[in-house]
Motif scaffolding. Structure first.
Motif, short mmCIF file in Angstrom:
data_model
loop_
_atom_site.label_atom_id
_atom_site.label_comp_id
_atom_site.label_asym_id
_atom_site.label_seq_id
_atom_site.Cartn_x
_atom_site.Cartn_y
_atom_site.Cartn_z
N SER A 106 38.36 40.09 32.62
CA SER A 106 38.12 38.73 33.13
C SER A 106 39.15 37.75 32.61
O SER A 106 39.53 36.80 33.29
N GLY A 143 35.86 33.31 46.01
CA GLY A 143 35.80 34.66 46.56
C GLY A 143 37.05 35.09 47.30
O GLY A 143 37.08 36.18 47.87
N THR A 144 38.08 34.26 47.30
CA THR A 144 39.32 34.61 48.00
C THR A 144 40.49 34.63 47.01
O THR A 144 40.47 33.95 45.99
N ARG A 172 34.72 33.07 40.10
CA ARG A 172 34.12 32.93 41.43
C ARG A 172 34.07 31.47 41.86
O ARG A 172 34.25 31.14 43.04
N LEU A 220 33.66 35.42 34.55
CA LEU A 220 33.46 35.88 35.93
C LEU A 220 32.86 34.77 36.79
O LEU A 220 33.23 34.60 37.95
N GLY A 221 31.91 34.03 36.21
CA GLY A 221 31.36 32.89 36.93
C GLY A 221 32.42 31.85 37.22
O GLY A 221 32.48 31.30 38.33
N THR A 237 42.07 38.07 34.80
CA THR A 237 41.80 37.48 36.11
C THR A 237 41.86 35.97 36.07
O THR A 237 42.50 35.33 36.93
N SER A 249 37.92 30.54 42.62
CA SER A 249 38.55 31.23 43.76
C SER A 249 37.75 31.12 45.04
O SER A 249 38.31 31.25 46.14
N SER A 281 43.46 37.62 42.46
CA SER A 281 42.15 37.87 43.04
C SER A 281 41.09 37.87 41.95
O SER A 281 41.41 37.90 40.76
N GLN A 282 39.84 37.86 42.34
CA GLN A 282 38.75 37.80 41.37
C GLN A 282 38.44 39.14 40.73
O GLN A 282 37.58 39.22 39.86
N THR A 283 39.14 40.19 41.12
CA THR A 283 38.93 41.52 40.51
C THR A 283 40.23 42.09 39.96
O THR A 283 40.31 43.29 39.69
#
Length: 331
Positions: free
Chosen positions: A84, A153-154, A148, A144-145, A87, A151, A247-249
């Motif tokens: 994370s 989600g994109t 999200r 992670l929160g 990311t 981003s 990206s988020q991952t």
């Protein structure tokens, strides 16, 4: 004259096992050499120049992550927020770079931000005395929160200037590889050749003894988490620039391999002992191992099993000297 030789009269030391000349951090060289031979036999295309050039950037990112994880493990900790952290670093860099139109200032700001996150991890572990796994998993969930929320989600595209920076070559080598070598070399010199590095090792070996000798244990424990987070952040920025987007991952695939690389490199979870160079070589081992299993058509599940097997083999190899000593003592 009686030529008969009584076997019982021969000293037992004649039958002792030969000494293993490989150090506890030298097994990674043996493992890497064996993997190269295995790759040449099963999937020779993975050793071609084009394949190695394509693998080099991702191996470099993993090496930086592994070195950061090694710093924490040498202080008897573990950072589960590495993915994370990578990311969030890529996303923050993309946002700041797009809004300011600059590159250097967003990089510095992102490094500072990841360092602060690492300090939070370190303070909660060292000062509040919460388990490292619990703390870093909680911070991982918070990150992670944040990912999200930022981003939506994109994926977010990075400026072309930063993408070009990560794709350039320096002295014929990919810039990401040069960056990793410089970073790893800096950490190796800092840990092995400076007074602060020797104190860092002393704190990791025995915090109580270090505190009794007057060392500021909290500083080195918190500093380990901060330095590790900076390593994760730098790797995340380089990864985002190389891929072209954040990206988020993006960092999810680097958490487990980074920990495995530290174990394969010979660092002990009990703290103190470790090798920066061996950890970096172990990251190269993990990257090539992944290339091999992918070339053989292995599924993601099988790849995880192979990583688990690498841990077992690494631990088993390091146990060989102790096994040899036991056998010699019984002889």
């Amino acid at each position: 004259m009686n030529s008969h030789v009584d076997i019982k009269s021969i000293p037992l030391r004649t039958f002792r096992l030969p000494s293993l000349a490989i150090s506890e951090f030298g097994f990674v060289w043996v493992a890497l050499a064996l993997l190269v031979l295995l790759s040449a036999w099963l999937a020779p295309d993975t050793l071609r120049l084009g394949a190695l050039t394509a693998m080099a950037p991702f191996a470099s990112f993993l090496a930086v992550v592994a070195v950061g994880q090694m710093l924490v493990i040498r202080q008897r900790g573990l950072d589960m927020s590495a993915g994370s952290m990578m990311t969030i670093a890529g996303l923050v860099l993309a946002i700041l770079a797009s809004r300011t139109g600059m590159i250097l200032v967003p990089i510095i700001a992102t490094v500072v931000l990841t360092g602060l996150f690492g300090m939070v991890n370190g303070l909660l572990v060292a000062r509040v005395n919460i388990s490292p796994i619990v703390v870093t998993l909680a911070v991982d969930a918070l990150l992670l929160g944040g990912v999200r929320a930022i981003s939506g989600g994109t994926a977010m595209t990075l400026p072309k200037g930063f993408q070009d920076l990560t794709h350039t070559h320096i002295l014929g080598l990919p810039s990401s590889l040069v960056f990793a070598l410089v970073s790893i070399g800096f950490v190796a010199v800092l840990v092995n050749r400076t007074l602060a590095g020797r104190r860092f090792v002393a704190v990791g070996t025995s915090p109580r003894a270090a505190a009794a000798s007057g060392l500021r244990v909290l500083r080195y424990q918190v500093g380990a988490y901060a330095a590790a987070s900076v390593c994760f952040g730098l790797a995340g920025m380089m990864l985002a620039g190389f891929v072209g987007s954040a990206s988020q991952t993006a960092g999810a695939d680097y958490l487990l391999p980074g920990i495995v690389a530290v174990i394969v490199g010979g660092t002990q979870f009990g703290g103190g002992k470790g090798s920066v160079v061996a950890t970096a070589l172990a990251a190269l081992f993990m990257a090539q191992l992944q290339q091999l299993v992918m070339a053989l058509g292995a599924s993601p599940a099988v790849q995880l099993l192979v990583q688990a097997a690498a841990i077992v083999v690494a631990v088993g190899l390091r146990a060989l000297p102790r096994l040899k000593q036991r056998l010699r003592s019984r002889a």
